[in-house]
Design a protein around this motif. Structure first.
Motif, PDB file in Angstrom:
ATOM      1  N   GLU A   1      34.015  65.053 -16.075  1.00 48.57           N
ATOM      2  CA  GLU A   1      34.004  63.822 -15.769  1.00 48.57           C
ATOM      3  C   GLU A   1      35.038  64.496 -14.508  1.00 48.57           C
ATOM      4  OE1 GLU A   1      34.276  61.348 -19.181  1.00 48.57           O
ATOM      5  OE2 GLU A   1      35.358  60.274 -17.994  1.00 48.57           O
ATOM      6  N   SER A   2      35.810  65.295 -15.029  1.00 45.90           N
ATOM      7  CA  SER A   2      37.397  64.641 -14.082  1.00 45.90           C
ATOM      8  C   SER A   2      37.007  65.141 -12.088  1.00 45.90           C
ATOM      9  CB  SER A   2      38.436  65.605 -14.531  1.00 45.90           C
ATOM     10  OG  SER A   2      37.516  66.763 -14.191  1.00 45.90           O
TER      11      SER A   2
ATOM     12  N   THR B   1      24.249  57.345 -29.409  1.00 43.35           N
ATOM     13  CA  THR B   1      25.382  58.282 -30.064  1.00 43.35           C
ATOM     14  C   THR B   1      26.619  58.525 -28.822  1.00 43.35           C
ATOM     15  OG1 THR B   1      23.602  58.973 -31.504  1.00 43.35           O
ATOM     16  CG2 THR B   1      26.588  59.708 -31.814  1.00 43.35           C
ATOM     17  N   PHE B   2      26.059  59.376 -28.381  1.00 44.53           N
ATOM     18  CA  PHE B   2      26.912  60.037 -26.937  1.00 44.53           C
ATOM     19  C   PHE B   2      27.096  59.375 -25.365  1.00 44.53           C
ATOM     20  CE2 PHE B   2      25.111  64.060 -30.159  1.00 44.53           C
ATOM     21  CZ  PHE B   2      26.173  63.439 -30.394  1.00 44.53           C
ATOM     22  N   PRO B   3      28.076  59.619 -25.076  1.00 48.29           N
ATOM     23  CA  PRO B   3      28.737  58.770 -23.636  1.00 48.29           C
ATOM     24  C   PRO B   3      27.656  60.109 -22.582  1.00 48.29           C
ATOM     25  CG  PRO B   3      30.599  58.672 -25.002  1.00 48.29           C
ATOM     26  CD  PRO B   3      29.713  60.200 -25.870  1.00 48.29           C
ATOM     27  N   PRO B   4      27.397  59.612 -22.056  1.00 54.10           N
ATOM     28  CA  PRO B   4      26.379  60.372 -20.731  1.00 54.10           C
ATOM     29  C   PRO B   4      27.412  60.921 -20.512  1.00 54.10           C
ATOM     30  CG  PRO B   4      26.200  58.289 -20.188  1.00 54.10           C
ATOM     31  CD  PRO B   4      27.475  58.112 -21.647  1.00 54.10           C
ATOM     32  N   PRO B   5      26.822  62.240 -19.804  1.00 56.74           N
ATOM     33  CA  PRO B   5      27.597  63.437 -18.744  1.00 56.74           C
ATOM     34  C   PRO B   5      27.520  62.768 -17.667  1.00 56.74           C
ATOM     35  CG  PRO B   5      24.960  64.330 -19.659  1.00 56.74           C
ATOM     36  CD  PRO B   5      25.654  62.891 -20.805  1.00 56.74           C
ATOM     37  N   TYR B   6      28.371  63.097 -16.529  1.00 58.35           N
ATOM     38  CA  TYR B   6      27.957  63.217 -15.805  1.00 58.35           C
ATOM     39  C   TYR B   6      27.342  64.065 -13.794  1.00 58.35           C
ATOM     40  CZ  TYR B   6      31.901  59.516 -15.785  1.00 58.35           C
ATOM     41  OH  TYR B   6      32.613  58.381 -15.924  1.00 58.35           O
ATOM     42  N   HIS B   7      26.416  63.826 -13.460  1.00 62.26           N
ATOM     43  CA  HIS B   7      25.490  64.745 -13.347  1.00 62.26           C
ATOM     44  C   HIS B   7      25.512  64.452 -11.743  1.00 62.26           C
ATOM     45  CE1 HIS B   7      23.190  66.031 -16.709  1.00 62.26           C
ATOM     46  NE2 HIS B   7      23.460  64.876 -17.405  1.00 62.26           N
ATOM     47  N   ARG B   8      25.618  65.386 -10.411  1.00 65.14           N
ATOM     48  CA  ARG B   8      25.329  65.655  -9.305  1.00 65.14           C
ATOM     49  C   ARG B   8      23.640  65.085  -8.787  1.00 65.14           C
ATOM     50  NH1 ARG B   8      29.346  67.932  -6.870  1.00 65.14           N
ATOM     51  NH2 ARG B   8      29.753  69.139  -8.184  1.00 65.14           N
ATOM     52  N   THR B   9      23.883  64.349  -8.313  1.00 63.76           N
ATOM     53  CA  THR B   9      22.753  63.770  -7.801  1.00 63.76           C
ATOM     54  C   THR B   9      22.180  64.178  -6.538  1.00 63.76           C
ATOM     55  OG1 THR B   9      23.600  61.724  -7.180  1.00 63.76           O
ATOM     56  CG2 THR B   9      22.841  61.340  -8.882  1.00 63.76           C
TER      57      THR B   9
ATOM     58  N   CYS C   1      24.274  59.388 -17.129  1.00 65.65           N
ATOM     59  CA  CYS C   1      22.946  59.538 -17.765  1.00 65.65           C
ATOM     60  C   CYS C   1      21.947  61.000 -18.765  1.00 65.65           C
ATOM     61  CB  CYS C   1      21.801  59.216 -17.072  1.00 65.65           C
ATOM     62  SG  CYS C   1      20.278  59.118 -17.652  1.00 65.65           S
ATOM     63  N   HIS C   2      21.845  60.558 -20.119  1.00 63.30           N
ATOM     64  CA  HIS C   2      21.461  61.511 -20.329  1.00 63.30           C
ATOM     65  C   HIS C   2      20.249  62.433 -19.936  1.00 63.30           C
ATOM     66  CE1 HIS C   2      24.179  61.952 -23.678  1.00 63.30           C
ATOM     67  NE2 HIS C   2      24.261  59.822 -23.632  1.00 63.30           N
ATOM     68  N   LEU C   3      19.388  61.528 -19.076  1.00 62.20           N
ATOM     69  CA  LEU C   3      17.868  61.701 -19.003  1.00 62.20           C
ATOM     70  C   LEU C   3      18.261  62.525 -17.974  1.00 62.20           C
ATOM     71  CD1 LEU C   3      15.642  58.921 -18.600  1.00 62.20           C
ATOM     72  CD2 LEU C   3      15.662  60.728 -19.731  1.00 62.20           C
ATOM     73  N   LEU C   4      18.901  62.795 -16.786  1.00 60.44           N
ATOM     74  CA  LEU C   4      19.202  64.077 -16.055  1.00 60.44           C
ATOM     75  C   LEU C   4      19.175  65.193 -16.152  1.00 60.44           C
ATOM     76  CD1 LEU C   4      21.423  61.767 -13.583  1.00 60.44           C
ATOM     77  CD2 LEU C   4      19.060  62.048 -14.055  1.00 60.44           C
ATOM     78  N   SER C   5      18.990  66.351 -16.080  1.00 58.35           N
ATOM     79  CA  SER C   5      18.617  67.263 -16.023  1.00 58.35           C
ATOM     80  C   SER C   5      20.577  68.316 -16.018  1.00 58.35           C
ATOM     81  CB  SER C   5      17.682  67.974 -14.811  1.00 58.35           C
ATOM     82  OG  SER C   5      19.035  69.094 -14.438  1.00 58.35           O
ATOM     83  N   SER C   6      20.251  69.058 -17.266  1.00 58.88           N
ATOM     84  CA  SER C   6      21.956  69.395 -17.310  1.00 58.88           C
ATOM     85  C   SER C   6      22.137  70.500 -16.233  1.00 58.88           C
ATOM     86  CB  SER C   6      21.449  69.978 -18.977  1.00 58.88           C
ATOM     87  OG  SER C   6      20.456  71.113 -19.138  1.00 58.88           O
TER      88      SER C   6
END
Ligand SMILES: Nc1ncnc2c1ncn2[C@@H]1O[C@H](COP(=O)(O)OP(=O)(O)OP(=O)(O)O)[C@@H](O)[C@H]1O
Ligand SMILES: Nc1ncnc2c1ncn2[C@@H]1O[C@H](COP(=O)(O)OP(=O)(O)OP(=O)(O)O)[C@@H](O)[C@H]1O
Ligand SMILES: [Mg+2]
Ligand SMILES: [Mg+2]
Lengths: 338, 347
Positions: free
Chosen positions: A330-331, A303-311, A319-324
């Motif tokens: 996004e910018s 449903t939702f586009p995945p948010p960006y996460h620092r690795t 990816c939705h799986l990565l910790s919030s």
């Protein structure tokens, strides 16, 4: 000179209008979002690699950076100068700075010209000195000489033809080279010669590179940073070494584990993706990878586009799986550097 | 998983001895394949690697009886289940091809006929070799498509080649190759045009066919990675000859021929970006008037005077490994330097 990066691609979108299917009526126009919001930067002396499935938009990014096509939205900046909408005339001086190397040298070299004429052409276009001595100087940079200068391209080996393609690209002393699958058609022994040559251009002349390859080992050897494309979007970006050792996005993990041989995961640890990449005319909703993702969580991914996460490695992944906790705007995603 | 004997020394399924393929050209006869020895045992996956032009495809064509003029087999014996294939009548040979042994070709697009649905093309193969009724053939086609991992076999059987992706077309070609239950499949660069993730699917499919269906596979590739992944034994070809034969493990850990070692040094996976890659100067020679010398000598970092004066001997090491080199026993050649690529934290 400013401290702007050599190349900056900001939220690039390239959409093509197409007919939907072969037999569909002309009324039902579809749209291919070949590139759908891509951002990255390249510094002088740095190589940025782009990997990803066939049709994911890699060549379209290259064509946009070269301004061989006009982006639908977003910006492309060279040294901070926005070239996205420049006219052909205004682009002309910039074309010297940014050159391209193609995969298929057979069709990109004019068979009726000698090596000397091929390398001379761009010099004449820009009114630069182009005597035989100058041509030999340029040829020497790519490891060719007197023995090759009078030949036609069909009298050269594949590796030599690729060197001519590179000689032509560096004739105008560019600062950025966009190389789309530059070694894909070559045997490993010739490929090594060309990669060494590109490497010396990067290290000795400080050229920046955008290198596109479907061969992960080529990108991980040559590029300091890498972006992973899936269906028109970068799904992960970061320093090559950390992306290769510790991929964060499930697609990156699958891609790296699929590299055959000892250099990839052993067969039993391989992540086999089901099916093939979806048609970009109708990309899946939510996360575009959810239809093949081995670790899909459920409706959130659909449903939702995945948010960006620092690795951990200093890049980012979407990816939705990565910790919030690691989530970023996004910018910011295009700007996260090493 | 079933264990497969490394060397089928007793009764190989396929045995090629001293194979020579000659192609007359304006400049003289080209020896594209010159003295190749090769065996494939039952249930084995055997690899052939080498640079472009080294004679891999022509070796496969000779085995399949598919050489087209002017190329001819000018020397050597090819035995399949002990039977001398060249002694067979053309008709008998044709019957064998597709049923007992079959091939997956290098170019998937050209290997399929663009104007017929793929189901029809599979049907034709089955008809040629069996007396099944149309109804059973239809069932068999769907079963085959399902077996090679195609979702929606009904729909795909009715599709034309251009409507299918590269990976699907390769699955169709594999379905055609196994349609009549061959014991040997020769796959010539089966994944060269495919994406990495699709390539992994196809390689997994081939592995499964060998494991579950007892098919033997001769896999031709220029990619050492693929060979390392799939094969128990490997032949390295150079200028029409097998220059080294070894288990996959031996090849990477302890190559005996300088050419094998040099190729491994060229691989980007073997280095990190700080060191230049090894290169091999020069090109693969075209052999027209074979002289008594080592064909790799002029590009070899270890060459000595004798290498250009006499033909090198084939030296053997243990049960499997051999190399066509004077210095194979005395040299300690580098194998694949520990790759830096993905030895880290993969899932
Ligand atoms: N001129 C065009 N008109 C319509 N669609 C196009 C055009 N150019 C590219 N596309 C589509 O845009 C998508 C991205 O294509 P692109 O060539 O950028 O992919 P790629 O990542 O370079 O793939 P490959 O690895 O096969 O070279 C594809 O679906 C392609 O079919
Ligand atoms: N019909 C032909 N006429 C002349 N020469 C030929 C012909 N077919 C093949 N050759 C030559 O024979 C040699 C071996 O060819 P072959 O196709 O077996 O190479 P290969 O190892 O399969 O290479 P690749 O990796 O490029 O497929 C090459 O030098 C090739 O140019
Ligand atoms: Mg492309
Ligand atoms: Mg071939």
């Amino acid at each position: 000179m400013s401290d702007e990066p050599l190349l900056k691609v900001e939220n690039l979108h390239v959409h093509f209008a197409t007919r939907r299917g072969l037999l569909a009526s002309r009324r039902r126009m579809g749209q291919v979002k070949a590139v759908d919001g891509v951002s990255f930067e390249v510094a002088s002396g740095e190589a940025f690699g782009i990997v990803g499935e066939s049709g994911s938009g890699k060549s379209t990014i290259a064509a946009s950076v070269m301004r061989l096509l006009r982006p639908t939205a977003g910006r492309i900046l060279i040294d901070g100068l926005d070239i996205t909408h420049l006219s052909e005339a205004a682009l002309r001086p910039l074309r010297r700075e940014v050159q391209m190397v193609f995969q298929d040298t057979k069709s990109s070299l004019n068979p009726y010209l000698t090596v000397e004429q091929i390398v001379r052409e761009p010099l004449i276009t820009y009114g630069l000195p182009s005597d035989r001595v100058r041509i030999l100087e340029i040829l020497a940079r790519v490891g060719l000489g007197e023995a090759h200068i009078d030949r036609y391209s069909n009298q050269l080996s594949g590796g030599q033809r690729q060197r001519i393609g590179i000689a032509r690209a560096i004739a105008l002393s560019p600062r950025l080279i966009v190389a789309d699958e530059p070694v894909s058609a070559l045997d490993v022994s010739i490929q090594a010669q060309i990669l060494n040559l590109l490497r010396s251009l990067r290290k000795e002349l400080g050229l920046g590179f955008v290198l596109i390859s479907h061969d992960i080992s080529v990108v991980s050897y040559f590029c300091q940073r890498v972006g992973v494309m899936y269906l028109g979007r970068l799904v992960e970006q970061g320093p090559t070494a950390s992306v290769m050792r510790q991929p964060s996005h499930p697609y990156t993990k699958a891609l790296i584990s699929a590299v055959p041989g000892r250099f990839g995961a052993r067969a039993e640890r391989r992540i086999l993706l089901r099916g093939e990449a979806p048609d970009p005319i109708s990309p899946p909703r939510g996360c575009a990878f959810h239809t093949r993702c081995p670790v899909k969580m459920g409706s959130i991914c659909e449903t939702f586009p995945p948010p960006y996460h620092r690795t951990a490695g200093g890049g980012w992944a979407a990816c939705h799986l990565l910790s919030s906790q690691s989530q970023i705007a996004e910018s910011q995603a295009g700007k996260v550097m090493i | 998983m079933r264990l497969i004997p490394i060397s089928a020394a007793t009764d190989p399924l396929l045995e090629v001895r001293d194979l020579q393929v000659r192609i007359p050209t304006r400049r003289g006869d080209l020896l594209a394949v010159d003295g190749v020895d090769l065996t494939v045992g039952a249930g084995e996956i055997v690899g052939v690697v080498g640079e472009s032009g080294s004679g891999k495809t022509l070796t496969a064509y000779a085995i399949m009886g598919l050489l087209s003029a002017p190329a001819v087999i000018s020397r050597g014996v090819i035995r399949f289940r002990g039977q001398d294939l060249q002694a067979l009548a053309a008709e008998e040979r044709g019957r064998m091809r597709g049923s007992a042994m079959s091939m997956v070709f290098q170019e998937p697009l050209t290997a399929l006929n663009p104007v017929f649905p793929v189901g029809t093309q599979i049907r034709d193969v089955i008809r040629r070799h069996t007396n099944l009724s149309d109804r059973s053939i239809r069932g068999r086609i769907l079963e085959l498509l399902d077996h090679v991992g195609i979702a929606g076999p009904e729909r795909v059987a009715a599709a034309y080649p251009f409507e299918l992706s590269g990976g699907m077309r390769q699955r169709i070609l594999i379905a055609m190759a196994i349609a009549c239950g061959p014991s040997l499949v020769i796959a010539d660069e089966p994944t060269t045009a495919l994406d990495t993730t699709i390539q992994a699917q196809i390689l997994e499919l081939l592995r499964r066919l060998v494991r579950d269906d007892g098919i033997s596979l001769l896999l031709i590739s220029h990619d050492f990675g693929i060979v390392a992944d799939l094969c128990q034994r490997v032949y390295v070809m150079y200028a029409g000859q097998v220059v080294e034969h070894a288990t996959a493990g031996q090849l990477f850990d302890r190559p005996r021929h300088p050419y094998t070692s040099a190729l491994l040094g060229c691989m980007p996976a073997a280095r990190d970006g700080d060191a230049p890659l090894d290169t091999i100067e020069g090109t693969v020679p075209t052999v027209i008037d074979p002289k008594a010398l080592c064909r790799f000598a002029d590009r070899c970092g270890y060459a000595q005077a004798r290498c250009t004066e006499q033909s090198p001997p084939r030296q053997t090491f243990g049960v499997v490994q051999d190399a066509l080199c004077f210095r194979a026993a005395e040299l300690t050649l580098p194998g694949l330097v520990t790759p830096s690529l993905t030895d880290g934290v993969l899932p």
